[in-house]
Design a protein around this motif. Structure first.
Motif, PDB file in Angstrom:
ATOM      1  N   SER A   1      -0.294   0.795  -6.371  1.00  0.00           N
ATOM      2  CA  SER A   1      -0.253   0.594  -4.918  1.00  0.00           C
ATOM      3  C   SER A   1       0.666  -0.556  -4.560  1.00  0.00           C
ATOM      4  CB  SER A   1      -1.666   0.286  -4.393  1.00  0.00           C
ATOM      5  OG  SER A   1      -2.553   1.358  -4.627  1.00  0.00           O
TER       6      SER A   1
ATOM      7  N   ARG B   1       1.813  -2.732  -0.667  1.00  0.00           N
ATOM      8  CA  ARG B   1       1.715  -2.826   0.781  1.00  0.00           C
ATOM      9  C   ARG B   1       2.987  -3.455   1.326  1.00  0.00           C
ATOM     10  NH1 ARG B   1      -2.438  -6.052   4.789  1.00  0.00           N
ATOM     11  NH2 ARG B   1      -1.173  -7.827   4.114  1.00  0.00           N
TER      12      ARG B   1
ATOM     13  N   GLN C   1       0.532   0.769   3.796  1.00  0.00           N
ATOM     14  CA  GLN C   1      -0.237   0.738   2.545  1.00  0.00           C
ATOM     15  C   GLN C   1       0.091   2.001   1.767  1.00  0.00           C
ATOM     16  OE1 GLN C   1      -2.387  -1.688   1.257  1.00  0.00           O
ATOM     17  NE2 GLN C   1      -2.320  -0.375  -0.572  1.00  0.00           N
TER      18      GLN C   1
END
Length: 119
Positions: A17, A19, A81
């Motif tokens: 991930s 952001r 995100q």
């Protein structure tokens, strides 16, 4: 006028991930829509996600369910995100702010931030 600056890109493994942040300055009250775009080498720039001043969102089919766009009005910042990243998400990501200022409909682009997803 309006200026936007992106941050948060980097190198991440597939499944990871990141952001991204898009910070706006200037006549931010004039912004109607903020969009995240991306451009991979040899490909056209494409819209990834967008959010209006009322909070309505839209996503490209390729990122639905994985990416979430949101905004913090107090900070004049829009976030992207990105979860479950795939190698095909590798691109330079750009923030775009559209609205009406200086007596015309205008758009402001950031300088871009690189996202690289390794397999």
């Amino acid at each position: 006028q309006v200026e936007v600056v992106e941050s948060g890109g980097g190198l991440v493994q597939a499944g990871g991930s990141l952001r991204l942040s898009c910070a706006a300055s200037g006549r931010t009250f004039s912004i109607s829509t903020v969009g995240w775009y991306r451009q991979a080498p040899g490909k056209q720039r494409e819209l990834v996600a967008s959010i209006t001043s009322r909070g309505s969102t839209d996503y490209a089919d390729s990122v639905k369910g994985r990416f979430t766009i949101s905004r913090d009005n107090a900070k004049n910042t829009v976030y992207l995100q990105m979860n479950s990243l795939k190698p095909e998400d590798t691109a330079v990501y750009y923030c775009n702010a559209r609205g009406y200022w200086d007596d015309a409909f205008r758009a402001s682009w950031g300088q871009g931030t690189q996202v690289t997803v390794s397999s």
